[in-house]
Design a protein around this motif. Structure first.
Motif, mmCIF file in Angstrom:
data_model
loop_
_atom_site.group_PDB
_atom_site.id
_atom_site.type_symbol
_atom_site.label_atom_id
_atom_site.label_comp_id
_atom_site.label_asym_id
_atom_site.label_seq_id
_atom_site.Cartn_x
_atom_site.Cartn_y
_atom_site.Cartn_z
ATOM 1 N N GLN A 177 0.825 -1.213 0.000
ATOM 2 C CA GLN A 177 0.000 0.000 0.000
ATOM 3 C C GLN A 177 0.858 1.262 0.000
ATOM 4 O OE1 GLN A 177 -3.076 -0.522 -0.530
ATOM 5 N NE2 GLN A 177 -2.695 -2.702 -0.210
ATOM 6 N N GLN A 178 2.142 1.041 0.061
ATOM 7 C CA GLN A 178 3.115 2.125 0.184
ATOM 8 C C GLN A 178 2.702 3.425 -0.513
ATOM 9 O OE1 GLN A 178 6.708 1.037 -1.738
ATOM 10 N NE2 GLN A 178 7.951 1.527 0.022
ATOM 11 N N GLY A 179 2.356 3.293 -1.803
ATOM 12 C CA GLY A 179 2.065 4.479 -2.591
ATOM 13 C C GLY A 179 0.866 5.261 -2.070
ATOM 14 N N ASP A 180 -0.051 4.607 -1.371
ATOM 15 C CA ASP A 180 -1.309 5.261 -1.022
ATOM 16 C C ASP A 180 -1.322 5.888 0.375
ATOM 17 O OD1 ASP A 180 -1.886 3.917 -3.336
ATOM 18 O OD2 ASP A 180 -2.727 2.197 -2.271
ATOM 19 N N ARG A 190 5.007 6.756 6.039
ATOM 20 C CA ARG A 190 6.095 6.209 5.237
ATOM 21 C C ARG A 190 7.451 6.577 5.821
ATOM 22 N NH1 ARG A 190 5.990 7.992 -0.037
ATOM 23 N NH2 ARG A 190 4.276 9.456 0.211
ATOM 24 N N GLY A 191 7.433 7.112 7.036
ATOM 25 C CA GLY A 191 8.670 7.298 7.770
ATOM 26 C C GLY A 191 9.423 8.564 7.427
ATOM 27 N N GLY A 208 10.789 6.282 -1.576
ATOM 28 C CA GLY A 208 9.537 6.112 -0.859
ATOM 29 C C GLY A 208 9.516 6.520 0.598
ATOM 30 N N ALA A 209 10.603 7.115 1.112
ATOM 31 C CA ALA A 209 10.501 7.646 2.482
ATOM 32 C C ALA A 209 9.494 8.799 2.448
ATOM 33 C CB ALA A 209 11.867 8.143 2.955
ATOM 34 N N GLN A 232 10.639 3.173 6.499
ATOM 35 C CA GLN A 232 9.268 2.677 6.342
ATOM 36 C C GLN A 232 8.982 1.470 7.220
ATOM 37 O OE1 GLN A 232 7.997 2.958 1.936
ATOM 38 N NE2 GLN A 232 10.212 3.226 1.975
ATOM 39 N N GLY A 233 9.938 1.124 8.053
ATOM 40 C CA GLY A 233 9.704 0.054 9.025
ATOM 41 C C GLY A 233 10.026 -1.335 8.500
ATOM 42 N N ILE A 234 10.654 -1.425 7.344
ATOM 43 C CA ILE A 234 11.025 -2.746 6.814
ATOM 44 C C ILE A 234 12.219 -3.258 7.631
ATOM 45 C CG2 ILE A 234 11.821 -3.997 4.755
ATOM 46 C CD1 ILE A 234 10.442 -1.820 3.059
ATOM 47 N N PRO A 235 12.182 -4.529 8.069
ATOM 48 C CA PRO A 235 13.319 -5.054 8.845
ATOM 49 C C PRO A 235 14.628 -4.964 8.057
ATOM 50 C CG PRO A 235 11.455 -6.581 8.884
ATOM 51 C CD PRO A 235 11.112 -5.508 7.892
#
Ligand SMILES: NC(=O)C1=CN([C@@H]2O[C@H](COP(=O)(O)OP(=O)(O)OC[C@H]3O[C@@H](n4cnc5c(N)ncnc54)[C@H](O)[C@@H]3O)[C@@H](O)[C@H]2O)[C@H](O)CC1
Ligand SMILES: [K+]
Length: 501
Positions: free
Chosen positions: A235-238, A244-245, A271-272, A453-456
């Protein structure tokens, strides 16, 4: 978007041997696999080397040689002119290779009697996954003579001399035009320089049940979105920008701002939600004049930095590009311990004299740091691992990640991503032109955006390396780091399509 249809899993030589044994025990004899392997080689030879005046099959003492005997028989049956040269004596062959030899019913000549001739096509079945030491002098000699005449080489499983685990050359190796491998590629097909020695690779399934092969593939995969797409927020884009950090990127002094700006711009494109360039006071004006969408904030000293982290307003940071090596950098890294952070370039070099100090900072917590050393930086931080010639890049990266309690992105044309828990990926989508000034700064920015964005950390690093390669492919030959940044959004689009599959 280029999508690979092959499975991303790789089998180390030891895993391939174990899978062979299990297949044999399940009722599918190794000889059956060998026949399929030999047929696949013969088919490939006829398809791609129709101009051959003669196929010269060079057979080694193990099952690789066995594949060669089967291929030679099949080529003969197809009407081709074939000669076989054998290492050692036929009586010394054992197991499936012996059966294949008996079935071939052909006289074999020695290696030393072979004189390469223009018009010969070499089928290299000397050593495959079983290569365990440097090739013997008679093989080195053969490799040299074939190279001198320029005969094309079709390698069976691996070019002889390439180590299937490390991709290293063991003494000498054939430069193949094509390689036919079986069931799954080995790390040596993907790692450098093995990748180059293989030429064009094709994969033949040879009848091993996929469930058996997959069960044994435990060590390493290709860096493909299938390895980590579950960790990506589709859903990143929305979503809202704050979700998105917020990525912080630390700038160097007034005459060293370019690298960090490149990192910050890449972070925004990747994408940040927000990106702030943290600038020393004397560089604030320069940075503010150059940036628009990226915010600029003055961070004058350690106190400022600590307050910024304490405010909870930043989610991740990148430090190192253009920062300048020294105590200042080390103190910033200390103040950011246990935060999601990318340590690149100067941030790695700054700890060259005291790596344990860096590693201790991350001990005990789940890995949040990503370290992105290229070859030289890796050797500065892990001199003993870099100097150990008994291990390859995979093992080096794995041990480094364990030691540093951090995710290691060991950069190169065959970037390896390693996690402290032993997970390993080899990247293969990077074009040669990605090795350009500023390219590493861009990679650090993408990795930082993923962390924000919280990705490990492991998935953040792997996805960043993949996106970086895709953006490079889209930007094309002759690109600059600025072009690379402009192509990140399109690469991200591809990634999100992958993730929705
Ligand atoms: N599932 C599959 O992928 C299958 C692959 N097949 C083929 O089998 C080989 C692996 O066979 P293996 O017998 O294990 O190894 P090699 O033939 O590569 O060589 C082993 C042989 O060579 C000796 N040796 C090793 N290194 C050296 C050296 N430097 N100098 C001298 N001698 C050396 C070693 O002692 C052994 O005697 C795989 O690559 C495929 O081609 C099977 O056909 C079926 C399934
Ligand atoms: K071979």
């Amino acid at each position: 978007m280029k999508m690979s249809l092959t499975d991303p899993f790789l089998l180390t030589p030891a895993e391939a041997a174990a899978a062979d044994r299990e297949t044999d025990a399940s009722g599918i004899p190794i000889f059956h696999l060998m026949q399929q392997a030999g047929f696949a080689v013969a088919a490939e030879a006829l398809r791609h080397f129709a101009q051959a005046e003669r196929f010269v099959v060079l057979c080694g003492p193990g099952n690789n040689g066995g594949d060669g005997f089967v291929a030679a028989s099949a080529l003969r049956r197809a009407g081709a002119n074939v000669s076989i040269h054998l290492a050692g004596r036929p009586e010394e062959l054992t197991g499936a290779a012996r059966l294949a030899w008996l079935e071939a019913q052909t006289p074999a000549q020695s290696f030393s009697s072979y004189q390469p001739h223009p018009g010969d096509v070499i089928i290299d079945a000397i050593f495959g996954a079983g290569l365990s030491r440097d090739v013997p002098p008679e093989v080195t000699d053969l490799i040299t003579r074939v190279r001198e005449v320029g005969c094309p080489v079709l390698a069976v499983d691996l070019p002889s001399g390439i180590d299937g685990l490390t991709g290293q050359v063991r003494g000498a190796a054939f430069q193949a035009q094509r390689t036919v491998t079986f069931v799954a590629r080995k790390p040596g097909h993907v790692l450098m320089p093995g990748r180059i020695y293989c030429g064009e690779i094709s994969l033949a399934p040879i009848g091993m049940p996929t469930r058996i092969a997959r069960r044994h593939a435990r060590t390493v995969s290709v860096n493909d979105p299938r390895a980590w797409k579950a960790a990506i927020n589709v859903q990143q884009g929305d979503t809202h920008k704050y979700k998105r950090g917020h990525l912080a990127v630390f700038s160097g002094g007034p005459s060293h701002t370019g690298a960090a700006r490149m990192t910050a711009s890449a972070g925004l494109c990747a994408g940040a939600g927000l990106v702030t360039l943290a600038s020393p006071p004397d560089a604030t004006l320069v940075n503010a004049c150059a940036m628009t969408a990226v915010m600029v904030r003055e961070i004058a000293d350690l106190q400022d930095l600590k307050m910024w982290w304490a405010s909870g307003k930043i989610s991740a940071a990148v430090i190192g590009p253009g920062f300048g090596v020294g105590e200042g950098l080390r103190s910033y890294v200390h103040a950011s311990a246990a935060r999601p952070m990318v340590l690149d370039a100067d941030a790695i070099t700054a700890f060259a004299e005291r790596p344990d100090e860096l590693f201790a900072l991350a001990a005990g917590s789940e890995p949040r740091q990503i370290l992105t050393p290229h070859e030289g930086e890796f050797a500065r931080l892990f001199p003993d691992l870099a100097a150990d010639k008994t291990i390859g890049k995979l093992e080096r990266a794995k041990r480094a990640a364990e030691r540093a309690h951090a995710v290691i992105v060991y950069k190169g044309a065959d970037t390896v991503i390693a996690a402290p828990d032993g997970r390993l990926l080899i990247n293969e989508n990077a074009p040669a032109w990605l090795a350009t000034a500023g390219s590493g700064d861009v990679l650090a920015g993408i990795a930082g955006a993923n962390l924000a964005q919280g990705i490990p950390a492991f998935e953040a690093a792997a996805a960043a390396v993949w996106l970086h390669g895709e953006a490079g492919n889209k930007a094309g030959v002759g690109m600059t780091a600025e072009d690379l940044i402009r192509h990140i959004p399109a690469a991200l689009e591809d990634l999100l399509s992958w993730c929705r599959l």
